[in-house]
Every structure is written in structure tokens, then in C-alpha cells.
Design an enzyme around this catalytic site. Sequence first.
Site, PDB file in Angstrom:
ATOM      1  N   SER A   1     -11.167 -14.043   0.641  1.00  0.00           N
ATOM      2  CA  SER A   1     -10.335 -15.080   0.026  1.00  0.00           C
ATOM      3  C   SER A   1      -9.074 -15.315   0.845  1.00  0.00           C
ATOM      4  O   SER A   1      -8.533 -14.386   1.457  1.00  0.00           O
ATOM      5  CB  SER A   1      -9.949 -14.616  -1.377  1.00  0.00           C
TER       6      SER A   1
ATOM      7  N   TYR B   1      -6.788  -7.504  -7.576  1.00  0.00           N
ATOM      8  CA  TYR B   1      -7.908  -8.337  -7.126  1.00  0.00           C
ATOM      9  C   TYR B   1      -7.756  -8.661  -5.638  1.00  0.00           C
ATOM     10  O   TYR B   1      -8.679  -8.458  -4.837  1.00  0.00           O
ATOM     11  CB  TYR B   1      -7.960  -9.634  -7.955  1.00  0.00           C
TER      12      TYR B   1
ATOM     13  N   LYS C   1      -9.944  -7.540  -2.032  1.00  0.00           N
ATOM     14  CA  LYS C   1     -10.448  -8.403  -0.948  1.00  0.00           C
ATOM     15  C   LYS C   1     -10.011  -7.842   0.409  1.00  0.00           C
ATOM     16  O   LYS C   1     -10.793  -7.793   1.351  1.00  0.00           O
ATOM     17  CB  LYS C   1      -9.947  -9.844  -1.114  1.00  0.00           C
TER      18      LYS C   1
END
Length: 339
Positions: free
Chosen positions: A125, A150, A154
Site C-alpha cells: 500500500s 495496519y 504492510k
Amino acid sequence: MKTVLVSGGAGYIGSHVTVELVQSGYNVVVADNFSNCDRTCFEGVQKILGRELPLEVVDFCDAAASDALFAKYHIDAVIHFAAFKAVGESVADPLKYYGNNLESFVNVISAARAHGCNNILFSSSATVYGETDKLPVTEQSERQPATSPYGNTKQICEDILRDCVKAYEGIHGIALRYFNPIGAHPSALIGELPRGVPANLVPYITQTAIGKRECLSIFGNDYPTPDGTCLRDYIDIVDLAKAHVAAVTRMVDGRMKLDYEIFNVGTGKPVSVMELVTTFEKVNNLKLNYRIAPRRPGDVTAIWADTAVGEKELGWKATRTLDETLASAWAWEKKLAGK
Ligand code: UD1
């Protein structure tokens, strides 16, 4: 024919990628544990393709089950989507995110390696770039410390892949850094299906337009941008899916220049929240109920992609217009509502 395993293949991005892979001549095995989606998109994929696909209900946190899957099929490449993705929830329950997102990826790489599958594509991302004033961001731009668990998963998964590629002979890895994926398949048979109140902009817009939500809050109009609202790079979901086909093909054809490569997946064009709202209204010929609300903590002012490397190396470029994409998002919402 090469076979690609799509982990998390029943979700929003995974289902669109499955369609494009099959339409490009790949065999696809879809694997999902349906923890954050139902069968709607998987069924939609089969309708679009006009045939059944192998579906494996697997939780990749189960190492033995992951291994059994790679033993069952001859898999040439794996695209790993299976992960939790709600930023707010990750702040409230970090262990859920570190446990699931890291463990599942470690298991996928281990099983792939044990069964001679050397091509691993990770779904990353643009969140890894954080707040930066050097825009657009290139793949060489430095990653900033993650602002949520989160986002941290990544970054850590990118590092896991990079380290495995370095350590284990023969393994190749690609990380695709998505900007803001939006829209739905032109058939309106698959699209985004957020659970509960959507956190992302476009599902919130479509749900407001259909009457499920009362009013869209635009988070801040006092940012240092042309109209005061944040700038993002909204990438059409079908364009994004095609970037995966290009990346997988580069891997399985042995055309990678480095054993671990990173590509931005965006349009290269910044669009403001206000512009997105007015374009949605114009294209779909409706008025949206919205108000200006305070800034949302954690939001960056502006981010968009430099797409030169992807264009050159993957031979891929976004082609759908924002108008088409926002029309597809609305067609999907209406389809869900049975309208
Ligand atoms: C978010 C995540 C990012 C994740 C991506 C997945 C954060 C900080 N980042 O990106 O890590 O990879 O989703 O798609 O959550 N907005 C409104 N009203 C709304 C919702 C959003 O004004 O109801 C604005 C936001 O302030 C932002 C823009 O719309 O400026 C896009 O927001 P969103 O769709 O949530 O994506 P990001 O925050 O860019």
C-alpha cells in the site's frame, strides 16, 4: 498454462484480479477463509467468466493447511491478498493485525518455498510512504514510520519478502504499492462490499447516494491544497487488477531485473475529495448530501504516485477515466440495492 494462487481471492481486489488473470490465460486457484467477505464476489467472478473456478476455503494462519494447498496444486505464482485492512480496528486491536497479517504471509512464503513456487507477489500500500512533501512519490521515496499497526504490517511484510528473496535461492518477489483503489467491474457483478460503516471515501459516497447513510462528512477543507481538501491518487480497480497480470507475467516469464521489485500502482493524477464528490454527482446525475467536518486524525494532506517505473517496466498504465470509475461504483451500489 501457468497456475496462480490468489490468497484472499474472494475479496474486493482479489476478485477483480482473478477475473483479469483468467481472461489473460492463467489458471487461477482462489483461496479465502471468508472472514471478511461473503460468496457474492466469488459467484460474480464465475458469472463474468462463465465457468466455475477452484475455490479452497483456507485460513493461511494455519501452516499445515497452507502447505496442503501448495501440495495439492502445481502453483507457479502466488498473489497474497489475505489480510485484515481496517486502519482504525488495527489501532484498537494491534495483535489481531500483527497475528493475522504477518503469520499468514510467513506461512504462504514457507509453503510456496517448500513446494517449488518461486514467484511471490505481495499486495502492499502507498500507506508505507506516510506524509511526504516530495510529490509525486517514486518507488525510491523513503518509507516513513507507519502511523497504524495496519500500515506497519504492510511495511513488515514488504521486509519479510525482501529478506526471503535475499536469503533463499530462486525466490522472486514483487510488492505492488496501491494508491486508493476504487470502482467496480463494468459488469457490476463484483465490487467493494464493506462490512458495517465504510471507512473509505467512495463506499461512503455510494452508500450516502443510495440512502443507506444520511450525509457524507468531508474530513477537513483547510488543508494546504487548491480547494482545501486532501489529495489522493484514485486508481480504478480493473486497471489495478491489470497491473497484477503484468507483474505476474513479468515474474513467471523470468523478466525481472532484480529478484525483489517494487512498483507503484496509481494514475499519477492527484484528485481532491471535493473534486471526487462533484465528479460523482456530475457523472451519475445526482446530488449528494455532504457537509464539511473536522480533519480525520492520521490523514496525510496529499499523496499521489509517480508511475514512470511501472509504465516502463510493467508496460502498464491506468486507462479508465475517473468518470467511468465513479459510474461503475454507482452501478455496483445500485445493483446491491436491487435498483
Ligand atoms: C486509507 C488508509 C490506507 C489504506 C487505504 C485503503 C488511512 C489513514 N489510510 O487511505 O492505509 O491503504 O485507505 O484504501 O485510513 N474522506 C472523507 N470522508 C469520508 C472518508 C474519507 O472526507 O467519509 C477523505 C479522507 O480524509 C481522505 C480521502 O477521503 O482525504 C480518502 O480517504 P480513504 O478512502 O479513507 O483513503 P485513505 O485515507 O487515503
